[in-house]
Design an enzyme around this catalytic site. Structure first.
Site, PDB file in Angstrom:
ATOM      1  N   ASP A  52      30.232  11.956  13.736  1.00 23.14           N
ATOM      2  CA  ASP A  52      31.587  12.304  13.678  1.00 23.14           C
ATOM      3  C   ASP A  52      32.015  11.041  14.670  1.00 23.14           C
ATOM      4  O   ASP A  52      31.369  10.531  15.595  1.00 23.14           O
ATOM      5  CB  ASP A  52      31.861  13.682  14.093  1.00 23.14           C
ATOM      6  N   ASP A  77      33.184  27.206  18.822  1.00 20.94           N
ATOM      7  CA  ASP A  77      33.682  27.938  17.907  1.00 20.94           C
ATOM      8  C   ASP A  77      32.884  27.868  16.882  1.00 20.94           C
ATOM      9  O   ASP A  77      33.178  28.218  15.510  1.00 20.94           O
ATOM     10  CB  ASP A  77      35.075  27.334  17.322  1.00 20.94           C
ATOM     11  N   HIS A 128      31.225  25.169  15.337  1.00 15.06           N
ATOM     12  CA  HIS A 128      31.417  24.175  14.406  1.00 15.06           C
ATOM     13  C   HIS A 128      29.844  23.170  14.654  1.00 15.06           C
ATOM     14  O   HIS A 128      29.074  23.071  15.735  1.00 15.06           O
ATOM     15  CB  HIS A 128      32.426  23.205  14.815  1.00 15.06           C
ATOM     16  N   GLU A 177      35.064  22.473  11.508  1.00 19.16           N
ATOM     17  CA  GLU A 177      35.685  23.480  11.928  1.00 19.16           C
ATOM     18  C   GLU A 177      35.562  24.713  11.116  1.00 19.16           C
ATOM     19  O   GLU A 177      35.235  24.633  10.085  1.00 19.16           O
ATOM     20  CB  GLU A 177      37.164  23.066  12.382  1.00 19.16           C
TER      21      GLU A 177
HETATM   22  P1  PGA Z   1      29.115  20.249  23.672  1.00 14.50           P
HETATM   23  O1  PGA Z   1      29.951  20.127  22.125  1.00 14.50           O
HETATM   24  O2  PGA Z   1      27.744  19.513  23.606  1.00 14.50           O
HETATM   25  O3  PGA Z   1      30.226  19.294  24.401  1.00 14.50           O
HETATM   26  O4  PGA Z   1      29.298  21.448  24.003  1.00 14.50           O
HETATM   27  C1  PGA Z   1      28.804  20.584  21.019  1.00 14.50           C
HETATM   28  C2  PGA Z   1      29.710  20.514  19.696  1.00 14.50           C
HETATM   29  O5  PGA Z   1      30.909  20.403  19.791  1.00 14.50           O
HETATM   30  O6  PGA Z   1      28.937  20.145  18.908  1.00 14.50           O
END
Ligand code: PGA
Length: 271
Positions: free
Chosen positions: A67, A142, A144, A149
Protein backbone atom coordinates in the site's frame (compact mmCIF):
# COMPACT_ATOMS: atom_id res chain seq x y z
CA UNK A 1 -1.59 -22.17 10.15
CA UNK A 2 1.68 -22.16 12.11
CA UNK A 3 1.68 -19.90 15.15
CA UNK A 4 5.13 -19.07 16.46
CA UNK A 5 5.62 -17.21 19.72
CA UNK A 6 8.94 -15.57 20.55
CA UNK A 7 10.01 -13.90 23.79
CA UNK A 8 10.46 -10.40 22.42
CA UNK A 9 10.49 -8.18 19.36
CA UNK A 10 14.13 -8.88 18.47
CA UNK A 11 13.58 -12.63 18.46
CA UNK A 12 10.38 -12.21 16.43
CA UNK A 13 12.32 -10.13 13.90
CA UNK A 14 15.19 -12.61 13.68
CA UNK A 15 12.82 -15.53 13.22
CA UNK A 16 10.84 -13.73 10.50
CA UNK A 17 13.97 -12.61 8.65
CA UNK A 18 15.26 -16.21 8.71
CA UNK A 19 12.00 -17.45 7.20
CA UNK A 20 12.18 -14.86 4.43
CA UNK A 21 15.89 -15.51 3.81
CA UNK A 22 15.26 -19.26 3.61
CA UNK A 23 12.58 -18.59 1.03
CA UNK A 24 14.84 -16.32 -1.04
CA UNK A 25 17.64 -18.93 -0.96
CA UNK A 26 15.32 -21.71 -2.10
CA UNK A 27 13.81 -19.56 -4.88
CA UNK A 28 16.26 -16.77 -5.81
CA UNK A 29 13.82 -15.21 -8.33
CA UNK A 30 10.88 -15.21 -5.91
CA UNK A 31 8.24 -12.50 -5.72
CA UNK A 32 8.00 -10.99 -2.24
CA UNK A 33 5.07 -8.95 -1.00
CA UNK A 34 6.33 -6.33 1.45
CA UNK A 35 4.70 -4.38 4.24
CA UNK A 36 5.40 -1.07 5.96
CA UNK A 37 4.66 0.06 9.53
CA UNK A 38 6.70 -0.18 12.69
CA UNK A 39 6.41 -3.97 13.07
CA UNK A 40 8.61 -5.07 10.10
CA UNK A 41 11.44 -2.62 10.80
CA UNK A 42 13.40 -5.20 12.86
CA UNK A 43 12.87 -7.88 10.21
CA UNK A 44 14.20 -5.57 7.48
CA UNK A 45 17.19 -4.65 9.64
CA UNK A 46 18.05 -8.33 10.02
CA UNK A 47 17.62 -8.97 6.28
CA UNK A 48 20.00 -6.09 5.57
CA UNK A 49 22.50 -7.62 8.02
CA UNK A 50 22.17 -11.00 6.30
CA UNK A 51 22.76 -9.36 2.92
CA UNK A 52 25.85 -7.47 4.12
CA UNK A 53 27.40 -10.15 6.32
CA UNK A 54 26.20 -13.39 4.79
CA UNK A 55 25.72 -12.42 1.15
CA UNK A 56 21.96 -12.97 1.03
CA UNK A 57 21.26 -12.25 -2.61
CA UNK A 58 18.28 -10.19 -3.80
CA UNK A 59 19.51 -9.67 -7.36
CA UNK A 60 16.67 -11.68 -8.92
CA UNK A 61 13.98 -10.96 -6.31
CA UNK A 62 10.90 -8.93 -7.29
CA UNK A 63 8.90 -7.01 -4.69
CA UNK A 64 5.38 -5.61 -4.52
CA UNK A 65 4.39 -3.39 -1.62
CA UNK A 66 0.96 -3.64 -0.10
CA UNK A 67 0.00 0.00 0.00
CA UNK A 68 0.85 3.69 -0.16
CA UNK A 69 -0.77 6.85 1.10
CA UNK A 70 -2.60 8.65 -1.67
CA UNK A 71 -0.96 12.02 -2.04
CA UNK A 72 2.59 10.87 -1.29
CA UNK A 73 5.37 9.05 -3.03
CA UNK A 74 9.00 9.75 -3.59
CA UNK A 75 8.63 13.39 -4.56
CA UNK A 76 11.95 14.99 -5.32
CA UNK A 77 10.40 18.44 -4.96
CA UNK A 78 9.56 17.74 -1.33
CA UNK A 79 12.00 18.23 1.57
CA UNK A 80 13.31 14.79 2.42
CA UNK A 81 12.23 14.84 6.08
CA UNK A 82 8.64 15.68 5.11
CA UNK A 83 8.24 12.72 2.83
CA UNK A 84 6.39 10.16 4.94
CA UNK A 85 5.60 8.04 1.91
CA UNK A 86 5.86 4.28 2.11
CA UNK A 87 8.14 4.45 -0.92
CA UNK A 88 10.62 6.47 1.14
CA UNK A 89 10.14 4.14 4.13
CA UNK A 90 10.91 1.05 2.04
CA UNK A 91 14.02 2.59 0.54
CA UNK A 92 15.31 3.73 3.91
CA UNK A 93 14.54 0.56 5.85
CA UNK A 94 15.42 -2.07 3.26
CA UNK A 95 15.68 -1.47 -0.44
CA UNK A 96 18.62 0.92 -0.68
CA UNK A 97 20.71 -1.40 1.51
CA UNK A 98 20.35 -4.59 -0.57
CA UNK A 99 21.22 -5.59 -4.14
CA UNK A 100 17.68 -5.52 -5.55
CA UNK A 101 17.27 -4.13 -9.07
CA UNK A 102 15.29 -0.88 -9.26
CA UNK A 103 13.08 -2.30 -12.03
CA UNK A 104 12.07 -5.20 -9.77
CA UNK A 105 10.63 -2.92 -7.06
CA UNK A 106 6.90 -2.15 -7.16
CA UNK A 107 5.28 0.29 -4.74
CA UNK A 108 1.85 1.81 -5.40
CA UNK A 109 2.22 5.30 -6.85
CA UNK A 110 0.67 7.70 -4.35
CA UNK A 111 1.10 10.58 -6.78
CA UNK A 112 -0.79 9.07 -9.70
CA UNK A 113 -3.42 11.30 -11.27
CA UNK A 114 -5.33 8.25 -12.50
CA UNK A 115 -5.67 6.01 -9.42
CA UNK A 116 -8.27 3.62 -10.83
CA UNK A 117 -6.18 2.86 -13.92
CA UNK A 118 -3.11 2.58 -11.73
CA UNK A 119 -4.79 0.01 -9.46
CA UNK A 120 -5.76 -2.15 -12.47
CA UNK A 121 -2.19 -1.90 -13.80
CA UNK A 122 -0.77 -2.94 -10.39
CA UNK A 123 -2.92 -6.07 -10.32
CA UNK A 124 -1.79 -6.89 -13.86
CA UNK A 125 1.87 -6.47 -12.90
CA UNK A 126 1.46 -8.90 -9.99
CA UNK A 127 -0.07 -11.43 -12.39
CA UNK A 128 2.65 -10.89 -14.98
CA UNK A 129 5.29 -11.58 -12.31
CA UNK A 130 3.61 -14.93 -11.67
CA UNK A 131 1.84 -13.90 -8.45
CA UNK A 132 3.28 -13.22 -5.02
CA UNK A 133 5.20 -16.16 -3.56
CA UNK A 134 5.49 -14.84 -0.02
CA UNK A 135 3.54 -11.95 1.45
CA UNK A 136 4.68 -10.29 4.68
CA UNK A 137 1.95 -8.52 6.67
CA UNK A 138 1.44 -6.69 9.93
CA UNK A 139 -1.96 -6.14 11.47
CA UNK A 140 -3.47 -2.76 12.34
CA UNK A 141 -4.99 -2.07 15.75
CA UNK A 142 -8.39 -2.03 13.99
CA UNK A 143 -7.66 -5.43 12.44
CA UNK A 144 -6.73 -4.19 9.01
CA UNK A 145 -4.40 -5.87 6.55
CA UNK A 146 -2.62 -3.29 4.43
CA UNK A 147 -5.17 -0.43 4.33
CA UNK A 148 -8.21 -2.69 4.13
CA UNK A 149 -10.12 -0.93 6.85
CA UNK A 150 -13.07 -2.53 8.70
CA UNK A 151 -15.93 -3.13 6.28
CA UNK A 152 -13.69 -3.77 3.26
CA UNK A 153 -14.89 -6.70 1.18
CA UNK A 154 -12.95 -9.89 1.79
CA UNK A 155 -12.89 -10.22 -2.02
CA UNK A 156 -11.57 -6.68 -2.58
CA UNK A 157 -8.84 -5.87 -5.10
CA UNK A 158 -6.27 -3.07 -5.34
CA UNK A 159 -8.09 0.24 -5.01
CA UNK A 160 -8.34 3.64 -3.31
CA UNK A 161 -9.48 3.37 0.31
CA UNK A 162 -10.41 6.01 2.91
CA UNK A 163 -8.51 5.64 6.19
CA UNK A 164 -10.30 5.32 9.52
CA UNK A 165 -9.74 7.66 12.45
CA UNK A 166 -7.98 4.83 14.33
CA UNK A 167 -5.48 4.31 11.51
CA UNK A 168 -4.87 8.03 11.14
CA UNK A 169 -4.27 8.31 14.89
CA UNK A 170 -1.93 5.28 14.96
CA UNK A 171 0.12 6.38 11.98
CA UNK A 172 0.24 9.97 13.17
CA UNK A 173 1.76 8.79 16.46
CA UNK A 174 4.20 6.37 14.81
CA UNK A 175 5.40 8.50 11.92
CA UNK A 176 3.92 11.93 11.15
CA UNK A 177 4.27 13.48 14.62
CA UNK A 178 8.01 12.75 14.67
CA UNK A 179 8.34 14.51 11.32
CA UNK A 180 6.51 17.57 12.72
CA UNK A 181 3.61 17.24 10.27
CA UNK A 182 0.18 18.35 11.51
CA UNK A 183 -2.39 15.60 11.84
CA UNK A 184 -4.83 17.34 9.51
CA UNK A 185 -2.16 17.40 6.82
CA UNK A 186 -1.82 13.60 6.76
CA UNK A 187 -3.20 11.90 3.68
CA UNK A 188 -6.71 10.55 4.38
CA UNK A 189 -6.73 8.06 1.51
CA UNK A 190 -4.45 5.26 0.40
CA UNK A 191 -3.95 2.89 -2.51
CA UNK A 192 -4.03 -0.64 -1.13
CA UNK A 193 -3.97 -4.20 -2.39
CA UNK A 194 -7.32 -5.79 -1.59
CA UNK A 195 -7.96 -8.75 0.68
CA UNK A 196 -8.72 -10.84 -2.43
CA UNK A 197 -5.35 -9.78 -3.87
CA UNK A 198 -3.51 -10.68 -0.65
CA UNK A 199 -5.20 -14.07 -0.32
CA UNK A 200 -3.80 -15.04 -3.74
CA UNK A 201 -0.25 -14.91 -2.34
CA UNK A 202 1.05 -18.48 -2.17
CA UNK A 203 2.45 -18.03 1.34
CA UNK A 204 1.74 -15.53 4.08
CA UNK A 205 3.72 -14.42 7.12
CA UNK A 206 1.86 -12.17 9.56
CA UNK A 207 3.79 -10.50 12.38
CA UNK A 208 2.62 -8.59 15.45
CA UNK A 209 4.20 -7.44 18.67
CA UNK A 210 3.19 -5.65 21.84
CA UNK A 211 0.24 -5.73 24.22
CA UNK A 212 -1.68 -3.21 22.13
CA UNK A 213 -2.07 -5.89 19.43
CA UNK A 214 -3.09 -8.74 21.78
CA UNK A 215 -6.89 -8.30 21.48
CA UNK A 216 -6.94 -7.90 17.74
CA UNK A 217 -4.54 -10.81 17.17
CA UNK A 218 -6.81 -13.10 19.21
CA UNK A 219 -9.88 -11.96 17.27
CA UNK A 220 -8.07 -12.35 13.95
CA UNK A 221 -6.86 -15.91 14.60
CA UNK A 222 -9.54 -17.37 16.86
CA UNK A 223 -12.59 -15.22 16.21
CA UNK A 224 -15.05 -15.40 13.32
CA UNK A 225 -13.95 -14.39 9.82
CA UNK A 226 -15.40 -10.93 9.37
CA UNK A 227 -14.95 -7.88 7.18
CA UNK A 228 -14.85 -5.91 10.45
CA UNK A 229 -11.39 -7.42 11.04
CA UNK A 230 -10.08 -7.84 7.54
CA UNK A 231 -6.96 -9.70 8.74
CA UNK A 232 -9.29 -12.52 9.90
CA UNK A 233 -9.28 -13.50 6.21
CA UNK A 234 -6.03 -15.25 7.16
CA UNK A 235 -8.29 -18.16 8.17
CA UNK A 236 -9.41 -18.51 4.53
CA UNK A 237 -5.93 -18.99 3.11
CA UNK A 238 -5.21 -22.50 1.89
CA UNK A 239 -1.42 -22.30 1.52
CA UNK A 240 1.44 -21.81 3.92
CA UNK A 241 0.50 -19.37 6.67
CA UNK A 242 2.85 -18.48 9.52
CA UNK A 243 1.97 -16.03 12.27
CA UNK A 244 4.96 -14.80 14.28
CA UNK A 245 4.14 -13.04 17.56
CA UNK A 246 5.97 -11.84 20.60
CA UNK A 247 4.70 -13.02 24.00
CA UNK A 248 2.69 -9.84 24.56
CA UNK A 249 0.84 -9.93 21.24
CA UNK A 250 0.10 -13.65 21.83
CA UNK A 251 -1.10 -13.16 25.40
CA UNK A 252 -4.85 -13.16 24.69
CA UNK A 253 -4.93 -16.28 22.53
CA UNK A 254 -7.19 -18.95 24.06
CA UNK A 255 -5.09 -21.80 22.69
CA UNK A 256 -1.68 -20.28 23.34
CA UNK A 257 -0.36 -23.33 25.20
CA UNK A 258 -1.43 -25.57 22.35
CA UNK A 259 0.39 -23.44 19.75
CA UNK A 260 3.58 -23.48 21.84
CA UNK A 261 3.28 -27.26 22.25
CA UNK A 262 2.75 -27.78 18.51
CA UNK A 263 5.89 -25.79 17.68
CA UNK A 264 7.94 -27.88 20.13
CA UNK A 265 6.55 -31.13 18.74
CA UNK A 266 7.21 -30.02 15.15
CA UNK A 267 10.83 -29.34 16.07
CA UNK A 268 11.08 -32.74 17.79
CA UNK A 269 9.66 -34.59 14.79
CA UNK A 270 11.57 -32.44 12.28
CA UNK A 271 8.35 -31.25 10.64
P1 PGA B 1 2.31 -1.18 12.71
O1 PGA B 1 1.14 -1.22 11.66
O2 PGA B 1 3.32 -2.19 12.26
O3 PGA B 1 2.87 0.22 12.64
O4 PGA B 1 1.73 -1.52 14.04
C1 PGA B 1 0.66 -2.45 11.25
C2 PGA B 1 -0.38 -2.25 10.17
O5 PGA B 1 -1.04 -1.22 10.16
O6 PGA B 1 -0.53 -3.18 9.35
Amino acid sequence: MDIIVRDNYDELSEYTAKLIAGFVKSKPDCVLGLATGSTPIGTYKELVRMHKEEGLDFSQVKTFNLDEYYGTGIDLEKPYELDQSYARFMHEELLKHINIKAENIHIPDGLTKTPNEFCKWYEEEIKKAGGIDLQLLGIGADGHWAFNEPGSSLASRTRIQALTRQTLDDNYESFYKKAGIAREEMPHFAITMGIGTILEAKNIIMIANGLKKADVVAKCIEGPVTSQITASAIQLHSGGVTVVLDKDAASKLNSLEHYIHVEKMKQKYGL
